[in-house]
Enzyme design. Structure first.
Site, PDB file in Angstrom:
ATOM      1  N   ASN A  14       0.838  -1.211   0.000  1.00 31.47           N
ATOM      2  CA  ASN A  14       0.000   0.000   0.000  1.00 31.47           C
ATOM      3  C   ASN A  14       0.864   1.249   0.000  1.00 31.47           C
ATOM      4  OD1 ASN A  14      -3.048  -0.363   0.117  1.00 31.47           O
ATOM      5  ND2 ASN A  14      -2.329  -1.959   1.511  1.00 31.47           N
ATOM      6  N   ARG A  64       2.621   1.470  25.256  1.00 33.43           N
ATOM      7  CA  ARG A  64       1.957   2.038  24.082  1.00 33.43           C
ATOM      8  C   ARG A  64       2.108   3.561  23.987  1.00 33.43           C
ATOM      9  NH1 ARG A  64      -0.934  -0.427  20.938  1.00 33.43           N
ATOM     10  NH2 ARG A  64      -1.509  -2.039  22.425  1.00 33.43           N
ATOM     11  N   ARG A  90      -0.391  -1.808  14.808  1.00 36.76           N
ATOM     12  CA  ARG A  90      -0.473  -1.334  16.186  1.00 36.76           C
ATOM     13  C   ARG A  90      -1.765  -0.553  16.367  1.00 36.76           C
ATOM     14  NH1 ARG A  90       3.547  -1.190  19.673  1.00 36.76           N
ATOM     15  NH2 ARG A  90       2.806   0.715  20.650  1.00 36.76           N
ATOM     16  N   LEU A  92      -3.415   2.615  17.957  1.00 33.48           N
ATOM     17  CA  LEU A  92      -2.885   3.917  18.381  1.00 33.48           C
ATOM     18  C   LEU A  92      -3.513   4.329  19.719  1.00 33.48           C
ATOM     19  CD1 LEU A  92      -2.913   5.936  15.042  1.00 33.48           C
ATOM     20  CD2 LEU A  92      -1.150   4.409  15.941  1.00 33.48           C
ATOM     21  N   HIS A 108      -8.187  -1.109   5.726  1.00 31.66           N
ATOM     22  CA  HIS A 108      -8.514  -2.384   6.368  1.00 31.66           C
ATOM     23  C   HIS A 108      -9.113  -3.318   5.320  1.00 31.66           C
ATOM     24  CE1 HIS A 108      -9.537  -4.977   9.719  1.00 31.66           C
ATOM     25  NE2 HIS A 108     -10.688  -5.198   9.120  1.00 31.66           N
ATOM     26  N   ASP A 140      -9.931   6.558  14.660  1.00 32.31           N
ATOM     27  CA  ASP A 140     -10.290   7.199  15.932  1.00 32.31           C
ATOM     28  C   ASP A 140      -9.848   6.259  17.051  1.00 32.31           C
ATOM     29  OD1 ASP A 140     -12.188   5.238  16.021  1.00 32.31           O
ATOM     30  OD2 ASP A 140     -13.900   6.568  15.758  1.00 32.31           O
ATOM     31  N   ASP A 144     -10.605  -0.066  14.260  1.00 28.64           N
ATOM     32  CA  ASP A 144     -11.162  -0.098  12.900  1.00 28.64           C
ATOM     33  C   ASP A 144     -12.576   0.493  12.839  1.00 28.64           C
ATOM     34  OD1 ASP A 144      -8.831  -1.383  11.934  1.00 28.64           O
ATOM     35  OD2 ASP A 144      -9.608  -3.326  12.549  1.00 28.64           O
ATOM     36  N   GLU A 173      -7.407  -2.282  -2.713  1.00 27.72           N
ATOM     37  CA  GLU A 173      -6.763  -1.403  -1.727  1.00 27.72           C
ATOM     38  C   GLU A 173      -5.846  -0.413  -2.442  1.00 27.72           C
ATOM     39  OE1 GLU A 173      -4.916  -3.257   1.701  1.00 27.72           O
ATOM     40  OE2 GLU A 173      -6.219  -4.995   1.533  1.00 27.72           O
TER      41      GLU A 173
HETATM   42  C1  GRF Z   1      -3.312  -4.743   3.886  1.00 26.47           C
HETATM   43  O1  GRF Z   1      -4.172  -5.807   3.590  1.00 26.47           O
HETATM   44  C2  GRF Z   1      -4.036  -3.700   4.692  1.00 26.47           C
HETATM   45  O2  GRF Z   1      -5.382  -3.588   4.382  1.00 26.47           O
HETATM   46  C3  GRF Z   1      -3.868  -4.218   6.107  1.00 26.47           C
HETATM   47  O3  GRF Z   1      -2.573  -4.758   6.146  1.00 26.47           O
HETATM   48  C4  GRF Z   1      -2.192  -5.164   4.831  1.00 26.47           C
HETATM   49  C5  GRF Z   1      -0.916  -4.450   4.524  1.00 26.47           C
HETATM   50  O4  GRF Z   1      -0.361  -4.838   3.291  1.00 26.47           O
HETATM   51  N1  GRF Z   1      -4.095  -3.164   7.070  1.00 26.47           N
HETATM   52  P1  GRF Z   1       0.881  -4.048   2.704  1.00 26.47           P
HETATM   53  O5  GRF Z   1       1.962  -4.043   3.799  1.00 26.47           O
HETATM   54  O6  GRF Z   1       0.425  -2.656   2.381  1.00 26.47           O
HETATM   55  O7  GRF Z   1       1.326  -4.810   1.503  1.00 26.47           O
END
Ligand code: GRF
Length: 209
Positions: A14, A64, A90, A92, A108, A140, A144, A173
């Site tokens: 991502n 944390r 993690r 937050l 997510h 928040d 999630d 994503e």
């Molecule tokens: C993704 O599926 C994202 O939705 C989730 O963790 C994964 C991360 O994948 N929160 P990458 O590290 O971005 O490849």
């Protein structure tokens, strides 16, 4: 130009899709910092290879909030406007959330509010849902649970495994996360309660007749 801070813990695909959108100019912002809580994360290696400022601050064994205070300081030192969690494993602390009010995004791999937490694609398969997908939301203090900016839907096929379903979701994503970041960077959202509403640009949207 707005400054992004990317937080990750793993593969970083991502992050790479966001970085591409920045490099292509689709997102008019700069990435000031990529930060990982795991030093072996592939994402942090890629960030360095791609020439971004990349930092590792290991979280193992740290309290944390004490950890979050250090990360917030680093993000503020880099003048970050928008924090993008991209596979940052993690939760937050309230301290972190309050340091960037409505300025932290998360992606997510499910259609929230279905299947928050971990092992999400396995949960979707075991539940037997026929559609799943992904969600970009404002982080928040809930897990999630923040207001939703973008979602994309994919079918769950009879012969899917966790791997095949994850991959189908991941492609979406990579499409919706840069779109959501762009909306934030261009200040094109307003909220009504939990609803995030896109403010159209001049000339966009249905034509008046
Ligand atoms: C993704 O599926 C994202 O939705 C989730 O963790 C994964 C991360 O994948 N929160 P990458 O590290 O971005 O490849």
């Amino acid at each position: 130009m707005k400054k992004l801070g990317i937080l990750l813990s793993g593969r970083g695909s991502n992050f790479e899709s966001i970085a591409r959108a920045v490099q292509e100019g689709t997102i008019a912002a700069e990435i000031s910092l990529v930060l990982s809580n795991r030093c072996e994360a592939r994402g942090i290696v890629r960030a360095k290879e791609m020439g971004f400022k990349a930092l590792c601050i290991p979280s193992q064994g740290r309290q944390r909030e004490e950890y979050d205070r250090e990360v917030v300081k680093v993000l503020k030192d880099h003048k970050v406007d928008l924090v993008c969690m991209a596979g940052f494993l993690r939760i937050l602390s309230p301290y972190f959330i309050q340091a960037f009010p409505n300025r932290i995004l998360n992606i997510h791999p499910s259609l929230l509010p279905a299947f928050p937490g971990l092992d999400v694609q396995r949960q979707a398969l075991e539940w037997g849902v026929k559609f799943s997908g992904c969600t970009v939301h404002i982080a928040d203090e809930t897990l999630d649970g923040g207001p939703i900016l973008r979602q994309a839907v994919v079918p769950v096929l009879d012969d899917d495994t966790e791997g095949t379903l994850s991959l189908r979701i991941l492609r979406e994503e990579h499409r919706i996360y840069p779109e959501a970041i762009r909306l934030m960077v261009e200040d094109r959202i307003r909220t009504e309660g939990r609803r995030v509403i896109e403010v159209k640009k001049e000339g966009e949207g249905p034509k008046k007749v």
